[in-house]
Design a protein around this motif. Structure first.
Motif, PDB file in Angstrom:
ATOM      1  N   UNK A  40       4.928 -15.611 -61.348  1.00  0.00           N
ATOM      2  CA  UNK A  40       5.628 -15.151 -62.551  1.00  0.00           C
ATOM      3  C   UNK A  40       4.772 -15.359 -63.807  1.00  0.00           C
ATOM      4  N   UNK A  41       4.072 -16.477 -63.878  1.00  0.00           N
ATOM      5  CA  UNK A  41       3.206 -16.739 -65.032  1.00  0.00           C
ATOM      6  C   UNK A  41       2.114 -15.654 -65.123  1.00  0.00           C
ATOM      7  N   UNK A  42       1.489 -15.360 -64.019  1.00  0.00           N
ATOM      8  CA  UNK A  42       0.445 -14.340 -64.023  1.00  0.00           C
ATOM      9  C   UNK A  42       0.969 -12.988 -64.464  1.00  0.00           C
ATOM     10  N   UNK A  43       2.185 -12.629 -64.019  1.00  0.00           N
ATOM     11  CA  UNK A  43       2.776 -11.337 -64.383  1.00  0.00           C
ATOM     12  C   UNK A  43       3.197 -11.303 -65.855  1.00  0.00           C
ATOM     13  N   UNK A  44       3.747 -12.404 -66.364  1.00  0.00           N
ATOM     14  CA  UNK A  44       4.131 -12.467 -67.787  1.00  0.00           C
ATOM     15  C   UNK A  44       2.898 -12.319 -68.677  1.00  0.00           C
ATOM     16  N   UNK A  45       1.824 -13.018 -68.300  1.00  0.00           N
ATOM     17  CA  UNK A  45       0.586 -12.924 -69.084  1.00  0.00           C
ATOM     18  C   UNK A  45       0.037 -11.496 -69.055  1.00  0.00           C
ATOM     19  N   UNK A  46       0.108 -10.876 -67.920  1.00  0.00           N
ATOM     20  CA  UNK A  46      -0.372  -9.491 -67.794  1.00  0.00           C
ATOM     21  C   UNK A  46       0.462  -8.547 -68.657  1.00  0.00           C
ATOM     22  N   UNK A  47       1.799  -8.652 -68.561  1.00  0.00           N
ATOM     23  CA  UNK A  47       2.683  -7.767 -69.322  1.00  0.00           C
ATOM     24  C   UNK A  47       2.523  -7.957 -70.824  1.00  0.00           C
ATOM     25  N   UNK A  48       2.360  -9.196 -71.249  1.00  0.00           N
ATOM     26  CA  UNK A  48       2.268  -9.460 -72.696  1.00  0.00           C
ATOM     27  C   UNK A  48       0.931  -8.997 -73.289  1.00  0.00           C
ATOM     28  N   UNK A  49      -0.075  -8.782 -72.456  1.00  0.00           N
ATOM     29  CA  UNK A  49      -1.377  -8.335 -72.956  1.00  0.00           C
ATOM     30  C   UNK A  49      -1.537  -6.809 -72.953  1.00  0.00           C
ATOM     31  N   UNK A  50      -0.459  -6.087 -72.676  1.00  0.00           N
ATOM     32  CA  UNK A  50      -0.542  -4.623 -72.615  1.00  0.00           C
ATOM     33  C   UNK A  50      -0.393  -4.002 -74.012  1.00  0.00           C
ATOM     34  N   UNK A  51      -0.895  -2.788 -74.142  1.00  0.00           N
ATOM     35  CA  UNK A  51      -0.707  -2.000 -75.371  1.00  0.00           C
ATOM     36  C   UNK A  51       0.564  -1.180 -75.168  1.00  0.00           C
ATOM     37  N   UNK A  52       1.530  -1.357 -76.081  1.00  0.00           N
ATOM     38  CA  UNK A  52       2.858  -0.749 -75.923  1.00  0.00           C
ATOM     39  C   UNK A  52       2.782   0.771 -75.748  1.00  0.00           C
TER      40      UNK A  52
END
Length: 202
Positions: free
Chosen positions: A126-138
């Motif tokens: 979950x941590x890895x996925x949250x970090x990935x999602x938060x680093x995306x360009x909307x």
């Protein structure tokens, strides 16, 4: 006079014999031609049968080879789906406005043994996925290509975590019983897909 009549009779008798001989020769020739034609037909049929049987045997051998290779390959196990609950919610700052993404992810795998590793290391996943999602360009996430790219990156993160943890677990087991592990070498089980079951952007 009597001798002349006798010669005429001999000529008349010889003519039917000559005609009979000629007819016999014609019959012989005809029978010979028929025999040759029958022989050629039999040779042709035999050769055709031989060639067809060879072709069928080779085709059967190829099919048998394919069937044996298919039989040697293990059939794919049925897919198992594991929804990641709760859903992921990430905030973005887009030109001074607060935007957010809410996504529900489901993992697909086939080996039931993965579940134990997955549940044990769920905080890291979950941590890895949250970090990935938060680093995306909307804005990029609004395109199909952006979503597909995100899905591929999420799969890579989950696979890396599972592979790393399974390798660590395998090392511990190897220390316990190295002989059995060297006999049984199988490909590590892993996650096959990350699926978006919900993807809401606001």
């Amino acid at each position: 006079m009597a001798a002349g009549k006798k010669e005429d009779k001999d000529d008349k008798a010889a003519q039917p014999d000559a005609a009979a001989d000629e007819a016999k020769q014609k019959k012989k020739k005809l029978l010979m031609f028929i025999g040759i034609a029958v022989l050629l037909v039999l040779i042709s049929v035999g050769a055709t049968f031989f060639i067809v049987s060879k072709m069928m045997a080779s085709k059967h051998a190829e099919e048998g080879g394919e069937a044996s290779s298919e039989a040697s390959e293990p059939a794919a196990a049925p897919a198992i789906y594991y929804p990641l609950k709760p859903s992921f919610t990430v905030n973005y700052d887009v030109n001074g406005r607060q935007r957010f993404l809410q996504a529900e992810l489901t993992l697909m795998y086939r080996d039931p043994a993965v579940l134990k590793t997955l549940e044990l290391h769920m905080p890291a996943v979950r941590n890895g996925l949250v970090m990935l999602l938060s680093n995306q360009v909307f804005d990029e996430l609004q395109t199909t290509e952006g979503k597909e790219k995100l899905r591929a990156a999420a799969l890579q993160i989950v696979q890396d975590i599972i592979t790393k943890e399974e390798a660590a677990g395998a090392e511990k087991e190897k220390e316990k019983d190295s002989k059995e592990k060297s006999k049984e070498k199988k490909a590590p089980a892993n996650i096959e897909q990350v699926l978006f079951t919900q993807f809401v952007m606001q």
